[in-house]
Design a protein around this motif. Structure first.
Motif, PDB file in Angstrom:
ATOM      1  N   SER A   1     -22.277  -1.135  -3.496  1.00 40.40           N
ATOM      2  CA  SER A   1     -21.024  -1.154  -4.264  1.00 40.40           C
ATOM      3  C   SER A   1     -20.135  -0.016  -3.771  1.00 40.40           C
ATOM      4  O   SER A   1     -20.641   0.993  -3.273  1.00 40.40           O
ATOM      5  CB  SER A   1     -21.313  -0.916  -5.748  1.00 40.40           C
ATOM      6  OG  SER A   1     -22.244  -1.860  -6.212  1.00 40.40           O
ATOM      7  N   HIS A   2     -18.823  -0.148  -3.973  1.00 39.97           N
ATOM      8  CA  HIS A   2     -17.926   0.880  -3.432  1.00 39.97           C
ATOM      9  C   HIS A   2     -18.201   2.268  -4.002  1.00 39.97           C
ATOM     10  O   HIS A   2     -17.933   3.280  -3.344  1.00 39.97           O
ATOM     11  CB  HIS A   2     -16.457   0.505  -3.632  1.00 39.97           C
ATOM     12  CG  HIS A   2     -15.543   1.457  -2.928  1.00 39.97           C
ATOM     13  ND1 HIS A   2     -15.584   1.651  -1.567  1.00 39.97           N
ATOM     14  CD2 HIS A   2     -14.629   2.333  -3.387  1.00 39.97           C
ATOM     15  CE1 HIS A   2     -14.716   2.592  -1.229  1.00 39.97           C
ATOM     16  NE2 HIS A   2     -14.126   3.022  -2.317  1.00 39.97           N
ATOM     17  N   SER A   3     -18.778   2.341  -5.195  1.00 43.64           N
ATOM     18  CA  SER A   3     -19.127   3.652  -5.774  1.00 43.64           C
ATOM     19  C   SER A   3     -19.928   4.516  -4.801  1.00 43.64           C
ATOM     20  O   SER A   3     -19.838   5.745  -4.844  1.00 43.64           O
ATOM     21  CB  SER A   3     -19.990   3.465  -7.026  1.00 43.64           C
ATOM     22  OG  SER A   3     -19.272   2.861  -8.063  1.00 43.64           O
ATOM     23  N   VAL A   4     -20.710   3.874  -3.951  1.00 43.46           N
ATOM     24  CA  VAL A   4     -21.567   4.643  -3.041  1.00 43.46           C
ATOM     25  C   VAL A   4     -20.732   5.473  -2.065  1.00 43.46           C
ATOM     26  O   VAL A   4     -21.195   6.459  -1.525  1.00 43.46           O
ATOM     27  CB  VAL A   4     -22.548   3.699  -2.295  1.00 43.46           C
ATOM     28  CG1 VAL A   4     -21.915   3.081  -1.062  1.00 43.46           C
ATOM     29  CG2 VAL A   4     -23.819   4.433  -1.919  1.00 43.46           C
TER      30      VAL A   4
ATOM     31  N   ALA B   1      -8.968 -11.045 -11.404  1.00 45.25           N
ATOM     32  CA  ALA B   1      -8.456 -12.402 -11.230  1.00 45.25           C
ATOM     33  C   ALA B   1      -9.184 -13.378 -12.162  1.00 45.25           C
ATOM     34  O   ALA B   1      -8.564 -14.268 -12.759  1.00 45.25           O
ATOM     35  CB  ALA B   1      -8.621 -12.836  -9.768  1.00 45.25           C
ATOM     36  N   MET B   2     -10.501 -13.178 -12.320  1.00 43.57           N
ATOM     37  CA  MET B   2     -11.274 -14.054 -13.226  1.00 43.57           C
ATOM     38  C   MET B   2     -10.803 -13.915 -14.657  1.00 43.57           C
ATOM     39  O   MET B   2     -10.673 -14.899 -15.385  1.00 43.57           O
ATOM     40  CB  MET B   2     -12.751 -13.621 -13.201  1.00 43.57           C
ATOM     41  CG  MET B   2     -13.600 -14.373 -12.258  1.00 43.57           C
ATOM     42  SD  MET B   2     -15.308 -13.811 -12.487  1.00 43.57           S
ATOM     43  CE  MET B   2     -15.477 -12.650 -11.191  1.00 43.57           C
ATOM     44  N   ALA B   3     -10.556 -12.663 -15.065  1.00 42.64           N
ATOM     45  CA  ALA B   3     -10.087 -12.415 -16.426  1.00 42.64           C
ATOM     46  C   ALA B   3      -8.711 -13.042 -16.607  1.00 42.64           C
ATOM     47  O   ALA B   3      -8.452 -13.741 -17.608  1.00 42.64           O
ATOM     48  CB  ALA B   3     -10.041 -10.919 -16.707  1.00 42.64           C
TER      49      ALA B   3
END
Ligand SMILES: Cc1cc2nc3c(=O)[nH]c(=O)nc-3n(C[C@H](O)[C@H](O)[C@H](O)COP(=O)(O)OP(=O)(O)OC[C@H]3O[C@@H](n4cnc5c(N)ncnc54)[C@H](O)[C@@H]3O)c2cc1C
Length: 575
Positions: free
Chosen positions: A42-45, A215-217
């Motif tokens: 994940s981008h958090s890394v 986008a899903m929301a």
């Protein structure tokens, strides 16, 4: 149909921290994380510089009130102050908890957690693990997911959020390995899908930061809050755009123009290089516009400025910001011990997102909530960052609100049954969506359309904005949307079809881009990162309020929501 008590979409810091908290609150709950990457990817890394918390290890004068004030001032007074109070008061406690989980923070001589300076923060309060802080935290969190028995669906792509009559019931997911489509129902669903940096052509974000959750929301009828506030980080490495952490300036690096001047003197004489990101990014762009940018041969008039670390000395560079040195060396051949790095602003962070209350419950409007749906992390807007986020407050938001929302979800699902759900129509629609993409044999390639779209967003809705350019951008997006119906894929297989995933992601990017433009056109003032050349002043009388934008195929409707101001009255913002 599969089922779980709770589904969390996203395995970054926010999703993982929430999962751990749900299990700590009630070990009997059946929790699943679904992520299109492995959680550790994940981008958090990639987070580098650190995570803010008032531990007072370096600066005994610090206080949570000071952290809250800096955050609100940094936000250009658009942050909700009740949410900021929670963020800053709970910060020390979540850091100690992370340390107990095993996170290897950098240390002071006496063994306590080290803290460094960061832009817009009045005290040294940013905790860090060299310049690999996200890596250190995410790895421990993911280890803990295993320990607590959280089920992980890694490399499953969530295509749709199933929302019926204001209530979230399940998801449609696609297994990247073999193309299987499955419907999963749950008592509660949490969105923790991260940011959307890929909307722009130059970004510090990873390839997976495509705004899918937003986008899903939006497709499910949920509004998106404050989407006009896009953070451009001042120091993206030129030309690639990858991040050179603010920690480099926190440790003392200078920004210089083609004349060798430390130009921040003219924009933020007190804070200099450690002014907030919106101000520093604008300053760099103005220097470049005025012909004081640098060219590759060192002459004036070029497209970047210099980030100069040389006076810091090799030992400090290699111990405090070794990864940034390595990036510049590997990607553009610059040895920062002896030469300045070429930098310019790069799309970095989303201040806006899915509107939530301080328990992470998703809002359907300014005064109503959806049932069964929660969000936290970069995809959510609680709003602690308002118009501009301070560095090292995002990781903090992920862990403070990840923990808080996890606890809220565990309480929410008590005594709740699984929802009734007819899976067939959702399964059929998803299958048809894939088939439609496979059936087309000619038209436009995805990469070409994505490039046109990213160029359009960068040109018409970048650091500086005007009504005329944004209207032009919005018209162009309509044309590009029409072209989307003509994209075709070369790969029509089921096994690891990354082209198919990119096609679906492109649709997310286009929804998000349109929401950003429509929200930005509506806000006729300059505040935080939203900088309008036709309305250069902040206008509290008319715009001290949050944007709520609703998506539909017919167009976007924009409403407003009040800002919570209960401690700090808005003042002029000077650094
Ligand atoms: C290079 C870089 C450096 C940074 N440095 C710092 C820093 O030093 N300090 C700081 O405070 N902030 C920093 N930030 C910001 C911070 O890292 C992020 O805001 C934060 O980590 C976001 O975490 P998250 O959990 O919300 O999302 P992410 O970590 O982005 O995770 C998103 C998850 O959602 C999943 N996902 C997304 N879409 C789907 C889908 N359709 N189906 C299934 N799964 C999906 C992904 O697989 C992933 O697991 C940095 C950001 C970048 C890009």
């Amino acid at each position: 149909m599969r089922e779980h008590d709770i589904i969390i979409i996203g395995g970054g810091l926010a999703g993982s921290r929430a999962a751990v908290e749900i299990k700590r609150t009630n070990p009997n709950l059946d929790v699943a994380i679904v992520a299109k990457t492995h959680p550790i990817r994940s981008h958090s890394v990639a987070a580098q510089g650190g995570i803010a918390a008032v531990l007072k290890n370096v600066d005994p004068e610090d206080s949570w009130e000071s952290h809250a004030f800096d955050t609100v001032k940094g936000s250009d007074y658009l942050a909700d102050q009740d949410a900021v109070e929670i963020l800053t008061k709970e910060a020390p406690n979540v850091i100690i908890d992370l340390e107990h989980m095993g996170v290897l923070f950098s240390r002071l001589e006496d063994g306590r957690i080290a803290q460094r300076a960061f832009g817009g923060h009045a005290h040294k309060r940013t905790c860090y693990a060299a310049d690999k802080t996200g890596h250190a935290i995410l790895h421990e969190l993911v280890n803990n997911l295993r320990r607590y028995g959280v089920e992980i669906y890694d490399e499953w792509y969530v295509m749709q959020l199933i929302q019926e009559e204001g209530s979230a019931k399940g998801i449609v997911m696609y297994r990247i390995e073999d193309g299987a489509i499955e419907i999963v129902r749950a008592k509660a669903i949490m969105l923790a899908t991260g940011g959307y940096g890929r909307v722009f052509n130059t970004t510090s974000n990873d390839y997976a930061s495509t705004g899918d959750g937003l986008a899903m929301a939006a497709a499910a009828g949920i509004p998106l809050e404050d989407m006009e506030f896009v953070q451009f980080h001042p120091t993206g490495l030129y030309p690639v755009g990858v991040l050179i952490s603010e920690a480099v300036r926190g440790e003392g690096a200078y920004l210089r123009n083609a004349n060798g001047d430390r130009f921040m003197e003219n924009y933020a004489p007190n804070q200099m290089e450690l002014a907030p990101r919106d101000i520093t990014s604008r300053a760099i762009n103005l220097e470049i516009r005025a012909g004081r940018g640098v060219n590759s041969d060192g002459s004036a008039g070029g497209p970047f400025v210099h980030l100069d670390l040389r006076h810091m000395g090799k030992e400090k560079i290699m111990s405090r910001v070794p990864f940034c040195w390595e990036e510049a060396h590997r990607l553009v051949g610059v040895d920062a011990v002896h030469e300045p790095m070429p930098v310019r602003p790069t799309a970095h962070y989303s201040m806006g997102g899915i509107p939530v209350n301080t328990d992470g419950r998703v809002r359907l409007s300014a005064d109503s909530l959806t049932e069964g749906l929660f969000a936290a992390g970069e995809c959510a807007c609680v709003s602690v960052h308002g118009g501009n986020r301070l560095g090292s407050n995002s990781l903090l938001e992920c862990v403070v609100y990840g923990r808080r929302v996890g606890a809220a979800i565990a309480r929410y699902v008590e005594n709740r049954k699984l929802p009734q759900l007819d899976a067939a129509p959702y399964f059929n629609a998803a299958t048809q969506r894939v088939k439609d993409l496979f059936d087309r044999t000619s038209g436009i390639r995805i990469a070409q359309l994505r490039q046109e779209f990213q160029d359009c967003m960068t040109e018409y809705c970048g650091v500086f904005r005007t009504e005329a350019t944004m209207q032009e951008g919005l018209a162009k997006i309509q044309q590009l949307k029409a072209k989307y119906d003509r994209i075709y894929l070369d790969d029509k297989g089921d096994c690891w079809n990354t082209e198919l995933i990119e096609a679906i992601e492109l649709q997310s990017l286009m929804v998000v881009g349109e929401m950003i433009l429509a929200s930005a056109i509506n806000r006729k003032e300059s505040r935080g990162a939203h900088s309008r050349e036709d309305y250069p002043q902040r206008d509290d009388a008319n715009f001290l309020k949050h944007t709520l934008a609703y998506y539909s195929a017919a167009g976007i409707d924009v409403n407003w929501m009040p800002v919570v101001i209960d401690r700090f009255e808005p003042k002029e913002r000077k650094y």
